[in-house]
Design a protein around this motif. Structure first.
Motif, PDB file in Angstrom:
ATOM      1  N   TYR A 113       0.822  -1.212   0.000  1.00 27.57           N
ATOM      2  CA  TYR A 113       0.000   0.000   0.000  1.00 27.57           C
ATOM      3  C   TYR A 113       0.860   1.267   0.000  1.00 27.57           C
ATOM      4  CZ  TYR A 113      -3.280  -3.550   1.784  1.00 27.57           C
ATOM      5  OH  TYR A 113      -4.030  -4.677   1.981  1.00 27.57           O
ATOM      6  N   GLU A 114       1.950   1.225   0.743  1.00 23.46           N
ATOM      7  CA  GLU A 114       2.775   2.426   0.902  1.00 23.46           C
ATOM      8  C   GLU A 114       3.355   2.917  -0.423  1.00 23.46           C
ATOM      9  OE1 GLU A 114       3.122   4.412   3.496  1.00 23.46           O
ATOM     10  OE2 GLU A 114       1.624   3.155   4.462  1.00 23.46           O
ATOM     11  N   SER A 115       3.719   1.993  -1.313  1.00 22.35           N
ATOM     12  CA  SER A 115       4.296   2.401  -2.601  1.00 22.35           C
ATOM     13  C   SER A 115       3.273   3.181  -3.425  1.00 22.35           C
ATOM     14  CB  SER A 115       4.783   1.183  -3.382  1.00 22.35           C
ATOM     15  OG  SER A 115       5.911   0.618  -2.768  1.00 22.35           O
ATOM     16  N   LEU A 141      -6.112   3.358   2.001  1.00 27.21           N
ATOM     17  CA  LEU A 141      -6.200   4.642   1.302  1.00 27.21           C
ATOM     18  C   LEU A 141      -6.901   5.717   2.111  1.00 27.21           C
ATOM     19  CD1 LEU A 141      -7.014   3.376  -2.318  1.00 27.21           C
ATOM     20  CD2 LEU A 141      -4.801   4.122  -1.413  1.00 27.21           C
ATOM     21  N   GLN A 142      -7.390   5.379   3.287  1.00 22.06           N
ATOM     22  CA  GLN A 142      -8.055   6.388   4.127  1.00 22.06           C
ATOM     23  C   GLN A 142      -7.128   7.544   4.484  1.00 22.06           C
ATOM     24  OE1 GLN A 142      -9.807   4.476   7.533  1.00 22.06           O
ATOM     25  NE2 GLN A 142     -11.476   3.561   6.349  1.00 22.06           N
ATOM     26  N   VAL A 143      -5.823   7.287   4.510  1.00 23.82           N
ATOM     27  CA  VAL A 143      -4.871   8.350   4.850  1.00 23.82           C
ATOM     28  C   VAL A 143      -4.846   9.460   3.803  1.00 23.82           C
ATOM     29  CG1 VAL A 143      -3.410   6.771   6.156  1.00 23.82           C
ATOM     30  CG2 VAL A 143      -2.930   7.155   3.730  1.00 23.82           C
ATOM     31  N   LEU A 144      -5.375   9.167   2.616  1.00 22.54           N
ATOM     32  CA  LEU A 144      -5.387  10.162   1.540  1.00 22.54           C
ATOM     33  C   LEU A 144      -6.680  10.974   1.502  1.00 22.54           C
ATOM     34  CD1 LEU A 144      -3.866   7.951  -1.308  1.00 22.54           C
ATOM     35  CD2 LEU A 144      -2.705   9.807  -0.086  1.00 22.54           C
ATOM     36  N   GLU A 145      -7.648  10.599   2.310  1.00 21.04           N
ATOM     37  CA  GLU A 145      -8.963  11.234   2.211  1.00 21.04           C
ATOM     38  C   GLU A 145      -8.964  12.683   2.695  1.00 21.04           C
ATOM     39  OE1 GLU A 145     -12.057   8.806   3.842  1.00 21.04           O
ATOM     40  OE2 GLU A 145     -11.574   7.107   2.528  1.00 21.04           O
ATOM     41  N   LYS A 146      -7.982  13.077   3.472  1.00 22.98           N
ATOM     42  CA  LYS A 146      -7.866  14.485   3.858  1.00 22.98           C
ATOM     43  C   LYS A 146      -7.593  15.357   2.639  1.00 22.98           C
ATOM     44  CE  LYS A 146      -5.272  17.657   6.831  1.00 22.98           C
ATOM     45  NZ  LYS A 146      -4.153  17.792   7.818  1.00 22.98           N
ATOM     46  N   ASP A 147      -6.748  14.860   1.736  1.00 24.94           N
ATOM     47  CA  ASP A 147      -6.425  15.596   0.511  1.00 24.94           C
ATOM     48  C   ASP A 147      -7.436  15.332  -0.598  1.00 24.94           C
ATOM     49  OD1 ASP A 147      -4.080  16.718   1.590  1.00 24.94           O
ATOM     50  OD2 ASP A 147      -2.927  14.919   1.085  1.00 24.94           O
ATOM     51  N   GLU A 298      -0.950  15.317 -21.922  1.00 24.43           N
ATOM     52  CA  GLU A 298       0.088  14.325 -21.611  1.00 24.43           C
ATOM     53  C   GLU A 298      -0.581  13.012 -21.237  1.00 24.43           C
ATOM     54  OE1 GLU A 298       4.194  14.029 -18.917  1.00 24.43           O
ATOM     55  OE2 GLU A 298       2.720  15.603 -18.513  1.00 24.43           O
ATOM     56  N   LEU A 299      -0.014  11.921 -21.743  1.00 24.09           N
ATOM     57  CA  LEU A 299      -0.525  10.585 -21.447  1.00 24.09           C
ATOM     58  C   LEU A 299       0.659   9.638 -21.405  1.00 24.09           C
ATOM     59  CD1 LEU A 299      -3.087   8.782 -21.099  1.00 24.09           C
ATOM     60  CD2 LEU A 299      -3.010   8.404 -23.570  1.00 24.09           C
ATOM     61  N   LYS A 300       0.866   8.981 -20.254  1.00 23.51           N
ATOM     62  CA  LYS A 300       2.050   8.140 -20.106  1.00 23.51           C
ATOM     63  C   LYS A 300       1.847   7.154 -18.957  1.00 23.51           C
ATOM     64  CE  LYS A 300       4.348  11.394 -16.965  1.00 23.51           C
ATOM     65  NZ  LYS A 300       5.534  12.259 -16.744  1.00 23.51           N
ATOM     66  N   THR A 301       2.720   6.164 -18.887  1.00 23.17           N
ATOM     67  CA  THR A 301       2.733   5.256 -17.740  1.00 23.17           C
ATOM     68  C   THR A 301       3.694   5.799 -16.689  1.00 23.17           C
ATOM     69  OG1 THR A 301       4.452   3.902 -18.787  1.00 23.17           O
ATOM     70  CG2 THR A 301       2.159   3.211 -19.086  1.00 23.17           C
ATOM     71  N   LEU A 302       3.462   5.375 -15.445  1.00 21.94           N
ATOM     72  CA  LEU A 302       4.324   5.746 -14.330  1.00 21.94           C
ATOM     73  C   LEU A 302       5.041   4.504 -13.803  1.00 21.94           C
ATOM     74  CD1 LEU A 302       1.871   8.156 -12.447  1.00 21.94           C
ATOM     75  CD2 LEU A 302       3.738   8.789 -13.997  1.00 21.94           C
ATOM     76  N   GLU A 303       5.846   4.688 -12.779  1.00 25.07           N
ATOM     77  CA  GLU A 303       6.636   3.594 -12.224  1.00 25.07           C
ATOM     78  C   GLU A 303       5.751   2.521 -11.592  1.00 25.07           C
ATOM     79  OE1 GLU A 303       8.008   4.862  -7.899  1.00 25.07           O
ATOM     80  OE2 GLU A 303       8.345   6.487  -9.337  1.00 25.07           O
ATOM     81  N   ASN A 304       6.247   1.315 -11.591  1.00 21.99           N
ATOM     82  CA  ASN A 304       5.523   0.206 -10.994  1.00 21.99           C
ATOM     83  C   ASN A 304       5.516   0.339  -9.468  1.00 21.99           C
ATOM     84  OD1 ASN A 304       4.213  -2.193 -10.580  1.00 21.99           O
ATOM     85  ND2 ASN A 304       5.985  -3.481 -11.004  1.00 21.99           N
ATOM     86  N   PHE A 305       4.371   0.035  -8.848  1.00 18.92           N
ATOM     87  CA  PHE A 305       4.261   0.126  -7.395  1.00 18.92           C
ATOM     88  C   PHE A 305       3.943  -1.242  -6.777  1.00 18.92           C
ATOM     89  CE2 PHE A 305       0.187   1.077  -9.343  1.00 18.92           C
ATOM     90  CZ  PHE A 305      -0.691   0.267  -8.642  1.00 18.92           C
ATOM     91  N   GLY A 306       4.200  -2.314  -7.535  1.00 20.01           N
ATOM     92  CA  GLY A 306       3.989  -3.658  -7.021  1.00 20.01           C
ATOM     93  C   GLY A 306       2.830  -4.393  -7.654  1.00 20.01           C
ATOM     94  N   SER A 307       2.091  -3.722  -8.532  1.00 21.14           N
ATOM     95  CA  SER A 307       0.961  -4.343  -9.221  1.00 21.14           C
ATOM     96  C   SER A 307       1.446  -5.076 -10.466  1.00 21.14           C
ATOM     97  CB  SER A 307      -0.065  -3.275  -9.599  1.00 21.14           C
ATOM     98  OG  SER A 307      -1.102  -3.822 -10.380  1.00 21.14           O
ATOM     99  N   ASP A 308       0.528  -5.807 -11.108  1.00 22.21           N
ATOM    100  CA  ASP A 308       0.849  -6.398 -12.406  1.00 22.21           C
ATOM    101  C   ASP A 308       0.528  -5.438 -13.551  1.00 22.21           C
ATOM    102  OD1 ASP A 308      -1.861  -6.557 -11.956  1.00 22.21           O
ATOM    103  OD2 ASP A 308      -2.090  -8.631 -12.604  1.00 22.21           O
ATOM    104  N   HIS A 309      -0.049  -4.269 -13.232  1.00 23.03           N
ATOM    105  CA  HIS A 309      -0.295  -3.210 -14.209  1.00 23.03           C
ATOM    106  C   HIS A 309       0.526  -1.976 -13.844  1.00 23.03           C
ATOM    107  CE1 HIS A 309      -4.211  -4.577 -16.192  1.00 23.03           C
ATOM    108  NE2 HIS A 309      -3.998  -5.495 -15.261  1.00 23.03           N
TER     109      HIS A 309
END
Length: 361
Positions: A113-115, A141-147, A298-309
């Motif tokens: 989750y952290e990545s 993901l609740q930690v992001l709900e403030k933002d 702009e449309l691009k992929t970002l770095e992998n965070f541990g998923s298969d996508h």
């Protein structure tokens, strides 16, 4: 070596011919995913032919066939590269501010989750959406709900859960179950601080594959139901998600024509996302389509965070008075509309065999 060459030619023919067969069984739909790889391998086998220099008379027929096959695939794929020229657009005085979002199939069994949270905190998108997100991901993901105080959550444990988080005000949102009561789609109506309204769809239909759905009926039906819903909306629209499809497939093109949306990959790049760990065997199945008054910067992929996508990043703006993209819209004719209706009915009638709770093997 000559035998290996002829076997490869036959396999390339089959992988090229199967998607042309009007069957929704996974055997005929999956080869379309690998069109990029098939094109590259076709060219390499063509070069191999000059190395082996077979003395057989029909060898040159095989070489000619490979050349035609390479041209056939190349003419389809070149549209999704910068070699295919499209008009570039810049924002003007009638444009909204820049809006950016991240779309990510997080892989339900990925617990890093952290990545992902770090990725969101680094990129600071205005919105982000997740697919395959279950209760574990929702809690993380609740930690992001403030933002991201505005959200729409569909928490499922069957790998089809989805969550949408936004800094932009959500005026209303709803969950659709177009073809099955365990395959959701999210429709969110948003309003920006500068007064621009738009609609965001999140989709994730099931894939045709030997391990999941035997056919593409539910996938195609779900996407075409979304297309029919889109055409009813008189606002700028974006449809994003893991389509489990490729942009050049027959059903994707039918979706684009039925919805009268634009494919932003045309003239840009493939933006391949799956599988994240295998670059040479990566397919562009996380797609996006948008209406004519939305302009992609702009449309691009970002770095992998541990998923298969890999996650997809997009930056866009809205301009109601710029009509330059109208020429990119294709509309379904009467036969195609009829075909879309038939595919919708087939999707609704298909009995997908999915577990309510899916566990990792």
């Amino acid at each position: 070596m000559p035998t290996f060459y002829y076997i490869l030619v036959i396999l390339l023919f089959l992988f090229s011919a199967f998607p042309r067969i009007p069957s929704q069984h996974w055997v005929f739909r999956v080869p379309d995913f690998g069109k990029i790889q098939v094109t590259i391998i076709t060219f390499l086998v063509f070069l191999m032919g000059f190395v082996i220099k077979s003395s057989l008379l029909y060898f040159w027929y095989f070489q000619g066939f490979l050349l035609l096959l390479f041209i056939y695939h190349g003419l389809i794929l070149v549209k999704y590269t910068p070699l295919y020229r499209i008009r570039k657009h810049v924002s003007g005085k009638n444009s909204s501010g820049k809006i950016h979002f991240i779309s990510a199939n997080i892989y339900q069994f990925n617990t890093d989750y952290e990545s992902f949270i770090r990725l969101i905190n680094t990129c600071k998108p205005d919105m982000f959406l997740t697919m395959e997100s279950n209760s574990g991901w929702e809690n993380a993901l609740q930690v992001l709900e403030k933002d991201y105080p505005y959200h729409h959550k569909v928490t499922l444990e069957n790998t089809y859960g989805m969550h949408f988080y936004s800094k932009i005000y959500i005026e209303e949102s709803k969950t659709h179950f177009f073809v099955a009561d365990d395959i959701p789609s999210i429709e969110a109506h948003l309003k920006t601080d500068d007064g621009y309204r738009f609609v965001f769809f999140e989709v994730h239909p099931p894939p045709p594959s030997p391990t999941e759905e035997e056919t593409s009926k539910e996938r195609d039906g779900d996407l075409l139901c979304t297309a029919k819903r889109v055409i009813q909306i008189n606002k700028p629209v974006i449809v994003v998600g893991d389509f489990n499809n490729v942009a050049w497939s027959k059903s994707s093109i039918l979706f684009r024509k039925t919805s009268e949306l634009i494919d932003p990959r045309i003239g840009r790049a493939f933006v391949s996302t799956f599988h994240a760990k295998y670059k040479l065997f990566r397919f562009p199945i996380d797609l996006m389509f948008h209406s004519e008054d939305i302009f992609i910067e702009e449309l691009k992929t970002l770095e992998n965070f541990g998923s298969d996508h890999l996650p997809v990043y997009c930056k866009f703006f809205i301009d109601h008075k710029n009509t330059e993209q109208e020429e990119q819209i294709e509309t379904a004719d009467s036969e195609e509309r009829k075909e879309a209706e038939e595919m919708i009915e087939e999707g609704k009638n298909e009995d997908g065999e999915r577990e309510a709770v899916v566990r990792e093997d």
